[in-house]
Write a protein that holds these residues in place. Structure first.
Motif, PDB file in Angstrom:
ATOM      1  N   SER A  33       0.847  -1.197   0.000  1.00 26.48           N
ATOM      2  CA  SER A  33       0.000   0.000   0.000  1.00 26.48           C
ATOM      3  C   SER A  33       0.881   1.245   0.000  1.00 26.48           C
ATOM      4  CB  SER A  33      -0.913   0.006   1.215  1.00 26.48           C
ATOM      5  OG  SER A  33      -0.148   0.212   2.384  1.00 26.48           O
ATOM      6  N   SER A  34       0.303   2.380  -0.333  1.00 25.93           N
ATOM      7  CA  SER A  34       1.086   3.613  -0.390  1.00 25.93           C
ATOM      8  C   SER A  34       1.608   4.016   0.990  1.00 25.93           C
ATOM      9  CB  SER A  34       0.266   4.743  -1.003  1.00 25.93           C
ATOM     10  OG  SER A  34      -0.876   4.997  -0.226  1.00 25.93           O
ATOM     11  N   ASP A  35       0.833   3.734   2.039  1.00 31.42           N
ATOM     12  CA  ASP A  35       1.296   4.063   3.390  1.00 31.42           C
ATOM     13  C   ASP A  35       2.535   3.267   3.769  1.00 31.42           C
ATOM     14  OD1 ASP A  35      -0.672   5.922   3.807  1.00 31.42           O
ATOM     15  OD2 ASP A  35      -2.028   4.517   4.796  1.00 31.42           O
ATOM     16  N   SER A  36       2.515   1.973   3.516  1.00 29.68           N
ATOM     17  CA  SER A  36       3.687   1.172   3.871  1.00 29.68           C
ATOM     18  C   SER A  36       4.857   1.488   2.944  1.00 29.68           C
ATOM     19  CB  SER A  36       3.362  -0.321   3.850  1.00 29.68           C
ATOM     20  OG  SER A  36       2.945  -0.734   2.584  1.00 29.68           O
ATOM     21  N   PHE A  37       4.567   1.854   1.683  1.00 29.77           N
ATOM     22  CA  PHE A  37       5.638   2.236   0.772  1.00 29.77           C
ATOM     23  C   PHE A  37       6.327   3.497   1.284  1.00 29.77           C
ATOM     24  CE2 PHE A  37       7.366   4.318  -3.008  1.00 29.77           C
ATOM     25  CZ  PHE A  37       8.140   3.285  -3.515  1.00 29.77           C
ATOM     26  N   ASN A  38       5.561   4.458   1.764  1.00 32.18           N
ATOM     27  CA  ASN A  38       6.148   5.679   2.328  1.00 32.18           C
ATOM     28  C   ASN A  38       7.014   5.355   3.539  1.00 32.18           C
ATOM     29  OD1 ASN A  38       4.994   7.372   0.448  1.00 32.18           O
ATOM     30  ND2 ASN A  38       3.192   7.787   1.699  1.00 32.18           N
ATOM     31  N   PHE A  39       6.562   4.429   4.368  1.00 29.00           N
ATOM     32  CA  PHE A  39       7.350   4.020   5.531  1.00 29.00           C
ATOM     33  C   PHE A  39       8.679   3.415   5.089  1.00 29.00           C
ATOM     34  CE2 PHE A  39       8.638   0.478   8.278  1.00 29.00           C
ATOM     35  CZ  PHE A  39       8.961   1.178   9.429  1.00 29.00           C
ATOM     36  N   TYR A  40       8.629   2.488   4.132  1.00 31.21           N
ATOM     37  CA  TYR A  40       9.858   1.837   3.676  1.00 31.21           C
ATOM     38  C   TYR A  40      10.794   2.835   3.008  1.00 31.21           C
ATOM     39  CZ  TYR A  40       7.635  -2.594   4.762  1.00 31.21           C
ATOM     40  OH  TYR A  40       7.026  -3.641   5.417  1.00 31.21           O
ATOM     41  N   THR A  41      10.252   3.812   2.311  1.00 26.73           N
ATOM     42  CA  THR A  41      11.083   4.848   1.699  1.00 26.73           C
ATOM     43  C   THR A  41      11.778   5.664   2.781  1.00 26.73           C
ATOM     44  OG1 THR A  41       9.593   4.981  -0.190  1.00 26.73           O
ATOM     45  CG2 THR A  41      11.082   6.830   0.132  1.00 26.73           C
ATOM     46  N   SER A  42      11.052   6.004   3.830  1.00 28.45           N
ATOM     47  CA  SER A  42      11.639   6.762   4.939  1.00 28.45           C
ATOM     48  C   SER A  42      12.758   5.976   5.610  1.00 28.45           C
ATOM     49  CB  SER A  42      10.570   7.111   5.972  1.00 28.45           C
ATOM     50  OG  SER A  42       9.560   7.888   5.396  1.00 28.45           O
ATOM     51  N   ALA A  44      14.587   3.703   4.261  1.00 27.19           N
ATOM     52  CA  ALA A  44      15.714   3.646   3.326  1.00 27.19           C
ATOM     53  C   ALA A  44      16.509   4.948   3.354  1.00 27.19           C
ATOM     54  CB  ALA A  44      15.206   3.362   1.917  1.00 27.19           C
ATOM     55  N   VAL A  45      15.814   6.091   3.437  1.00 30.96           N
ATOM     56  CA  VAL A  45      16.495   7.389   3.484  1.00 30.96           C
ATOM     57  C   VAL A  45      17.335   7.509   4.749  1.00 30.96           C
ATOM     58  CG1 VAL A  45      16.087   9.871   3.747  1.00 30.96           C
ATOM     59  CG2 VAL A  45      14.855   8.582   2.003  1.00 30.96           C
ATOM     60  N   ILE A  46      16.771   7.110   5.874  1.00 31.27           N
ATOM     61  CA  ILE A  46      17.496   7.197   7.147  1.00 31.27           C
ATOM     62  C   ILE A  46      18.716   6.275   7.128  1.00 31.27           C
ATOM     63  CG2 ILE A  46      17.348   6.674   9.612  1.00 31.27           C
ATOM     64  CD1 ILE A  46      14.414   7.659   9.437  1.00 31.27           C
ATOM     65  N   THR A  47      18.530   5.061   6.629  1.00 31.89           N
ATOM     66  CA  THR A  47      19.649   4.117   6.551  1.00 31.89           C
ATOM     67  C   THR A  47      20.743   4.641   5.640  1.00 31.89           C
ATOM     68  OG1 THR A  47      18.120   2.292   6.931  1.00 31.89           O
ATOM     69  CG2 THR A  47      20.279   1.731   6.021  1.00 31.89           C
ATOM     70  N   SER A  48      20.352   5.192   4.510  1.00 34.34           N
ATOM     71  CA  SER A  48      21.325   5.737   3.569  1.00 34.34           C
ATOM     72  C   SER A  48      22.086   6.902   4.186  1.00 34.34           C
ATOM     73  CB  SER A  48      20.608   6.186   2.297  1.00 34.34           C
ATOM     74  OG  SER A  48      21.502   6.790   1.410  1.00 34.34           O
ATOM     75  N   SER A  49      21.377   7.777   4.900  1.00 27.62           N
ATOM     76  CA  SER A  49      22.053   8.926   5.512  1.00 27.62           C
ATOM     77  C   SER A  49      23.041   8.472   6.585  1.00 27.62           C
ATOM     78  CB  SER A  49      21.037   9.914   6.082  1.00 27.62           C
ATOM     79  OG  SER A  49      20.389   9.372   7.207  1.00 27.62           O
ATOM     80  N   LYS A  50      22.699   7.411   7.311  1.00 20.58           N
ATOM     81  CA  LYS A  50      23.623   6.894   8.326  1.00 20.58           C
ATOM     82  C   LYS A  50      24.869   6.306   7.671  1.00 20.58           C
ATOM     83  CE  LYS A  50      20.407   6.074  12.068  1.00 20.58           C
ATOM     84  NZ  LYS A  50      19.846   5.118  13.012  1.00 20.58           N
ATOM     85  N   ILE A  51      24.695   5.642   6.553  1.00 16.86           N
ATOM     86  CA  ILE A  51      25.844   5.081   5.830  1.00 16.86           C
ATOM     87  C   ILE A  51      26.759   6.207   5.371  1.00 16.86           C
ATOM     88  CG2 ILE A  51      26.530   3.912   3.693  1.00 16.86           C
ATOM     89  CD1 ILE A  51      24.013   2.150   4.055  1.00 16.86           C
ATOM     90  N   GLU A  52      26.166   7.329   4.948  1.00 13.43           N
ATOM     91  CA  GLU A  52      26.953   8.465   4.465  1.00 13.43           C
ATOM     92  C   GLU A  52      27.513   9.305   5.598  1.00 13.43           C
ATOM     93  OE1 GLU A  52      24.244  10.473   1.904  1.00 13.43           O
ATOM     94  OE2 GLU A  52      24.238   8.850   0.433  1.00 13.43           O
ATOM     95  N   GLY A  53      27.173   8.971   6.853  1.00 16.21           N
ATOM     96  CA  GLY A  53      27.712   9.696   7.992  1.00 16.21           C
ATOM     97  C   GLY A  53      26.883  10.887   8.419  1.00 16.21           C
ATOM     98  N   GLU A  54      25.729  11.083   7.835  1.00 13.44           N
ATOM     99  CA  GLU A  54      24.846  12.179   8.217  1.00 13.44           C
ATOM    100  C   GLU A  54      23.979  11.748   9.385  1.00 13.44           C
ATOM    101  OE1 GLU A  54      24.485  15.310   6.915  1.00 13.44           O
ATOM    102  OE2 GLU A  54      26.267  14.895   5.707  1.00 13.44           O
TER     103      GLU A  54
END
Length: 60
Positions: A33-42, A44-54
């Motif tokens: 669903s769009s709600d769970s897709f938004n959650f998974y996108t969020s 992914a963004v947080i995980t990516s930022s942590k990998i980049e050191g942000e």
């Protein structure tokens, strides 16, 4: 890109036992669903930022 021959397609269909229409219907029923897709996108963004050191909080 190379398109495969359909020589073995009928044989595969007979062996797999899967009805394509039923499989597509099941796929529609399990689609994210769009709600769970938004959650998974969020997430992914947080995980990516942590990998980049942000430093990023979930609330941002």
């Amino acid at each position: 890109m190379k398109i495969l021959s359909d020589v073995l397609l009928e044989s595969y269909r007979n062996q797999s036992g899967a009805d394509i229409q039923t499989a597509l219907r099941q796929l529609d029923e399990t689609f994210v669903s769009s709600d769970s897709f938004n959650f998974y996108t969020s997430v992914a963004v947080i995980t990516s930022s942590k990998i980049e050191g942000e430093a990023m909080e979930i609330d941002s």
